[in-house]
Design a protein around this motif. Structure first.
Motif, PDB file in Angstrom:
ATOM      1  N   THR A  31      -9.076 -19.257   2.204  1.00 50.13           N
ATOM      2  CA  THR A  31      -9.304 -18.030   1.443  1.00 50.13           C
ATOM      3  C   THR A  31      -7.909 -17.213   1.325  1.00 50.13           C
ATOM      4  O   THR A  31      -7.081 -17.371   2.122  1.00 50.13           O
ATOM      5  CB  THR A  31     -10.226 -17.077   2.644  1.00 50.13           C
ATOM      6  N   VAL A  32      -8.152 -16.417   0.017  1.00 49.96           N
ATOM      7  CA  VAL A  32      -7.183 -15.565  -0.298  1.00 49.96           C
ATOM      8  C   VAL A  32      -7.449 -14.399  -0.639  1.00 49.96           C
ATOM      9  O   VAL A  32      -8.598 -14.284  -1.452  1.00 49.96           O
ATOM     10  CB  VAL A  32      -6.247 -16.530  -1.648  1.00 49.96           C
ATOM     11  N   SER A  33      -6.627 -13.381  -0.045  1.00 50.13           N
ATOM     12  CA  SER A  33      -7.006 -11.923  -0.685  1.00 50.13           C
ATOM     13  C   SER A  33      -5.698 -11.446  -1.360  1.00 50.13           C
ATOM     14  O   SER A  33      -4.658 -11.663  -1.040  1.00 50.13           O
ATOM     15  CB  SER A  33      -7.031 -11.065   0.780  1.00 50.13           C
ATOM     16  N   TRP A  34      -5.905 -10.544  -2.157  1.00 49.57           N
ATOM     17  CA  TRP A  34      -4.784  -9.661  -3.134  1.00 49.57           C
ATOM     18  C   TRP A  34      -4.861  -8.217  -2.587  1.00 49.57           C
ATOM     19  O   TRP A  34      -6.065  -7.771  -2.638  1.00 49.57           O
ATOM     20  CB  TRP A  34      -5.036  -9.972  -4.428  1.00 49.57           C
ATOM     21  N   TYR A  35      -3.797  -7.879  -2.672  1.00 48.80           N
ATOM     22  CA  TYR A  35      -3.540  -6.082  -2.445  1.00 48.80           C
ATOM     23  C   TYR A  35      -2.625  -5.900  -3.416  1.00 48.80           C
ATOM     24  O   TYR A  35      -1.451  -6.290  -3.564  1.00 48.80           O
ATOM     25  CB  TYR A  35      -3.231  -6.071  -1.169  1.00 48.80           C
ATOM     26  N   GLN A  36      -2.627  -4.421  -3.695  1.00 50.06           N
ATOM     27  CA  GLN A  36      -1.726  -3.623  -4.355  1.00 50.06           C
ATOM     28  C   GLN A  36      -0.925  -2.653  -3.467  1.00 50.06           C
ATOM     29  O   GLN A  36      -1.885  -1.863  -2.796  1.00 50.06           O
ATOM     30  CB  GLN A  36      -2.266  -2.925  -5.566  1.00 50.06           C
ATOM     31  N   GLN A  37       0.161  -2.633  -3.390  1.00 49.66           N
ATOM     32  CA  GLN A  37       0.816  -1.553  -2.435  1.00 49.66           C
ATOM     33  C   GLN A  37       1.855  -0.761  -3.450  1.00 49.66           C
ATOM     34  O   GLN A  37       2.774  -1.327  -3.702  1.00 49.66           O
ATOM     35  CB  GLN A  37       1.468  -2.311  -1.316  1.00 49.66           C
ATOM     36  N   ALA A  38       1.321   0.450  -3.603  1.00 46.81           N
ATOM     37  CA  ALA A  38       2.203   1.563  -4.202  1.00 46.81           C
ATOM     38  C   ALA A  38       3.440   1.895  -3.357  1.00 46.81           C
ATOM     39  O   ALA A  38       3.162   1.985  -1.964  1.00 46.81           O
ATOM     40  CB  ALA A  38       1.356   2.580  -4.672  1.00 46.81           C
ATOM     41  N   LEU A  39       4.218   2.457  -3.725  1.00 49.22           N
ATOM     42  CA  LEU A  39       5.388   2.828  -3.063  1.00 49.22           C
ATOM     43  C   LEU A  39       5.250   4.008  -2.042  1.00 49.22           C
ATOM     44  O   LEU A  39       4.444   4.977  -2.185  1.00 49.22           O
ATOM     45  CB  LEU A  39       6.709   3.545  -3.947  1.00 49.22           C
ATOM     46  N   GLY A  40       5.445   3.866  -0.838  1.00 50.73           N
ATOM     47  CA  GLY A  40       5.120   4.565   0.350  1.00 50.73           C
ATOM     48  C   GLY A  40       3.593   4.731   0.924  1.00 50.73           C
ATOM     49  O   GLY A  40       3.402   5.605   1.780  1.00 50.73           O
ATOM     50  N   GLN A  41       2.845   3.686   0.262  1.00 50.77           N
ATOM     51  CA  GLN A  41       1.531   3.641   0.843  1.00 50.77           C
ATOM     52  C   GLN A  41       1.116   2.375   1.315  1.00 50.77           C
ATOM     53  O   GLN A  41       1.921   1.616   1.413  1.00 50.77           O
ATOM     54  CB  GLN A  41       0.569   3.922  -0.621  1.00 50.77           C
ATOM     55  N   GLY A  42      -0.005   2.379   1.923  1.00 56.12           N
ATOM     56  CA  GLY A  42      -0.470   1.025   2.725  1.00 56.12           C
ATOM     57  C   GLY A  42      -0.997   0.227   1.475  1.00 56.12           C
ATOM     58  O   GLY A  42      -1.608   0.753   0.490  1.00 56.12           O
ATOM     59  N   PRO A  43      -1.030  -1.072   1.769  1.00 55.82           N
ATOM     60  CA  PRO A  43      -1.739  -1.930   0.568  1.00 55.82           C
ATOM     61  C   PRO A  43      -3.351  -1.654   0.316  1.00 55.82           C
ATOM     62  O   PRO A  43      -4.006  -1.151   1.292  1.00 55.82           O
ATOM     63  CB  PRO A  43      -1.650  -3.331   1.456  1.00 55.82           C
ATOM     64  N   GLN A  44      -3.684  -1.571  -0.732  1.00 53.51           N
ATOM     65  CA  GLN A  44      -4.987  -1.595  -1.127  1.00 53.51           C
ATOM     66  C   GLN A  44      -5.591  -2.809  -1.746  1.00 53.51           C
ATOM     67  O   GLN A  44      -4.906  -3.655  -2.423  1.00 53.51           O
ATOM     68  CB  GLN A  44      -4.955  -0.624  -2.305  1.00 53.51           C
TER      69      GLN A  44
END
Lengths: 115, 111
Positions: A31-44
């Motif tokens: 199983t694989v999950s993908w996340y986006q993490q903008a600067l200074g924030q937690g992963p989405q």
């Protein structure tokens, strides 16, 4: 045992282009999950793939799409890049178990810059 | 909608101090809660995973607790060291195979 790897490490694109990011799961993880993490924030959370099928998706538009291959490696594709897509993209692999809620193991990430 | 909050946003302590990082979540229907460490520009390192049926987990100088009814988790770090300086993130596994992260607590341990 090889951990989670991601490629490329860094990437620079211009607005409107398309990008493909790659992730190799830890051995035995299906199983694989993908996340986006903008600067200074937690992963989405973007989405999760299990046995080549998407089985969960966060609040991201359809221009974010993915694939999982029979060896459980995965790709994240982003079309029509926007400036706000600039972020660290993380993938996490998850070992098989009784649910999709087992411990997640993260790769080092791909830093995407959109100009 | 599940929301995860971490307090404080940043923390600076002298070496050797014991400290507590807080994580709160709005929906108690979670499957597990995981604490991570992130060094600048790097990926996430898993520290502790607490299943929904558990109350706490320990690893070395780290202890994490979970109180689902109050929507809270704490990460206790004993005898802090400069090498502990990093951002600490908590994440809850919610329905639909989603994981919701807090914004993190940036910790700086002064030598």
């Amino acid at each position: 045992e090889t951990g989670v790897t991601q490629s490329p490490t860094h990437l620079i694109k211009t607005r409107g282009q398309q990008v493909t990011l790659r992730c190799s799961s830890q051995s035995g993880h299906n199983t694989v999950s993908w996340y986006q993490q903008a600067l200074g924030q937690g992963p989405q959370f973007i989405f999760q793939y299990y046995r080549e099928e998407e089985n969960g998706r966060g609040n991201f538009p359809p221009r974010f799409s993915g694939l999982q291959f029979p060896n459980y490696s995965s790709e994240l594709n982003v079309n029509a890049l926007e400036l706000d897509d600039s972020a660290l993209y993380l993938c996490a692999s998850i070992p098989p178990g009784t649910s999709g809620y087992n411990e997640q193991f993260f790769g080092p990430g791909t830093r995407l810059t959109v100009l | 909608k599940q929301e995860v909050t971490q307090i404080p946003a940043a923390l600076s302590v002298p070496e050797g101090e014991n400290l507590v990082l807080n994580c709160s979540f709005t929906d108690s229907a979670i499957y597990n809660l995981q604490w991570f460490r992130q060094d600048p520009g790097k990926g996430l390192t898993s520290l502790l995973l607490i299943q929904s049926s558990q109350r706490e987990q320990t690893s070395g100088r780290l202890n994490a607790s979970l109180d689902k009814s109050s929507g809270r988790s704490t990460l206790y770090i004993a005898a802090s060291q400069p090498g502990d300086s990093a951002t600490y993130l908590c994440a809850v596994a919610a329905g639909g195979f989603k994981t919701i992260f807090g914004a993190g607590t940036r910790l700086f341990v002064k030598a």
